[in-house]
Design an enzyme around this catalytic site. Sequence first.
Site, PDB file in Angstrom:
ATOM      1  CB  VAL A 132      -1.572   0.149   1.565  1.00  0.00           C
ATOM      2  CG1 VAL A 132      -1.874   1.191   1.685  1.00  0.00           C
ATOM      3  CG2 VAL A 132      -1.740  -1.193   1.314  1.00  0.00           C
ATOM      4  N   GLY A 134       3.794   2.250  -1.724  1.00  0.00           N
ATOM      5  CA  GLY A 134       4.840   1.453  -2.009  1.00  0.00           C
ATOM      6  C   GLY A 134       5.731   2.813  -0.934  1.00  0.00           C
ATOM      7  CE  LYS A 205      -1.591   0.340  -3.931  1.00  0.00           C
ATOM      8  NZ  LYS A 205      -1.423   1.858  -5.111  1.00  0.00           N
TER       9      LYS A 205
HETATM   10  N1  HSE Z   1       0.720   0.814 -10.093  1.00  0.00           N
HETATM   11  C1  HSE Z   1       0.591   1.637  -8.352  1.00  0.00           C
HETATM   12  C2  HSE Z   1      -0.225   3.163  -9.159  1.00  0.00           C
HETATM   13  C3  HSE Z   1       1.004   0.960  -7.623  1.00  0.00           C
HETATM   14  O1  HSE Z   1       0.520   3.872  -9.407  1.00  0.00           O
HETATM   15  O2  HSE Z   1      -0.149   3.604  -7.964  1.00  0.00           O
HETATM   16  C4  HSE Z   1       1.303   0.027  -7.182  1.00  0.00           C
HETATM   17  O3  HSE Z   1      -0.237  -0.123  -6.825  1.00  0.00           O
END
Ligand code: HSE
Length: 432
Positions: A132, A134, A205
């Site tokens: 969640v 990053g 998330k």
């Molecule tokens: N693809 C997601 C984003 C990151 O654009 O935030 C990974 O969940």
Amino acid sequence: MKKTEVAIVGLGTVGSGVARLLLDHGDRTARHAGRTLWLSHVVVRDIAKSRDAQLPEGLLTDDLNRVIKDPNVKVVAQLIGGIEPARSIMLQLLEGGKDIVTANKALLAEHGPELFDRARQLGRSIAFEASVAGGIPIITNISQCLSANQVTSLRGILNGTSNFVVTRMDQDNLPYEKAIARAQQLGFAETDPIHDVDGSDSTQKLAILAHLGFGARIRWNDIPCRGIDTLDKADMNYARQLGYRIKLIAFALYTENGLQLIVTPMLVEIGKPLAEVRENFNAISVMGDAVGPVFFHGQGAGRMPTASAIVADMIDTAVGRTALTFETLELWSDGVPRVEMADPGDLSGQFYLRFNVRDEPGVLGQLAGILGENEISIASVFQHTSDMQNDDIVPVVIMTRATLEKNASNAVIEIEKLSCVVAGTERLRILE
Ligand code: HSE
């Protein structure tokens, strides 16, 4: 110096960032873990594939069993995306006695209970800080640092791709199609970005945060969800003229009737922290009854931000700290009263409504009449000049006072039946 042997499964963007941190910055892990994290194996599907990551001789293998059968390897960063074979590999690693670190929120959203239960039976842990937002340390904060609080609300921008797109639509006056194409050119969107832009990534998330923050075991696809892929840049302009930006918000509110959860584009007042989150950044605003408001901001995706969260989890797992978060999940399911999801129709709030109407006498009266019948009070009305082919059709923006979701929804259905209203109505919540 003590040593914990670790492995990486999957050497994509994030995996190569993790390898770089482990190989180049062992001093940091030593400082924080009181031990060296020693990278023993990196498992990939195709050894022959050319890669940016420079790895010492002998690390790379295409044989998962080298990790499973190596009794010295304690912690594995499992960095394969998607559901299968990621799920089977995670189960094999758990059976092999490994603690897991992962960023795969889709896998946890679909199979979390199965994987968590199996890990517990085997006395292992699964750490998922990177799943969640990053690089933002929201999992540890919500489950550990804020544990003296009842979390009362949570508002997040949890998808960097969507935030990049709405930022470009707003600032550069781009239609959705051009903004997503620019995101793809710059590497902020996947070739197929559907799960980012349709809201499902944010919803997965939010389900994880709702479990940790509120003890709500909610299936992610039960959360009402709308993405940004149907937004019109005209609404960005109208909202800005009223002092708002449109953002994809993951929203959770603790009420006496249960937990209100929704992922949807909302108007956020310019000047509020969430309105100022730009480009590919993520942010989460958490309200705790003791601490008050807390705000987290940072990069929610990308090689090094995600690797930052993965390696922190590897360090925490090596010293036993991730077990605390993992146990939080279990405690919620063990006698502590669960929070159920409230009826989404009962969520109160103000709305931005934009109708395309024929420019003729009596139209506003008809709209106002239906809003009144649905107990909706009007805060303001703006009629904009037509930007359509047909000059006789004009956009009318109505800002409402607080009302229930079901009232706003019913009113819009009724209004759309009027002969003076043409297709393309927009209805957006205003974040309070
Ligand atoms: N693809 C997601 C984003 C990151 O654009 O935030 C990974 O969940």
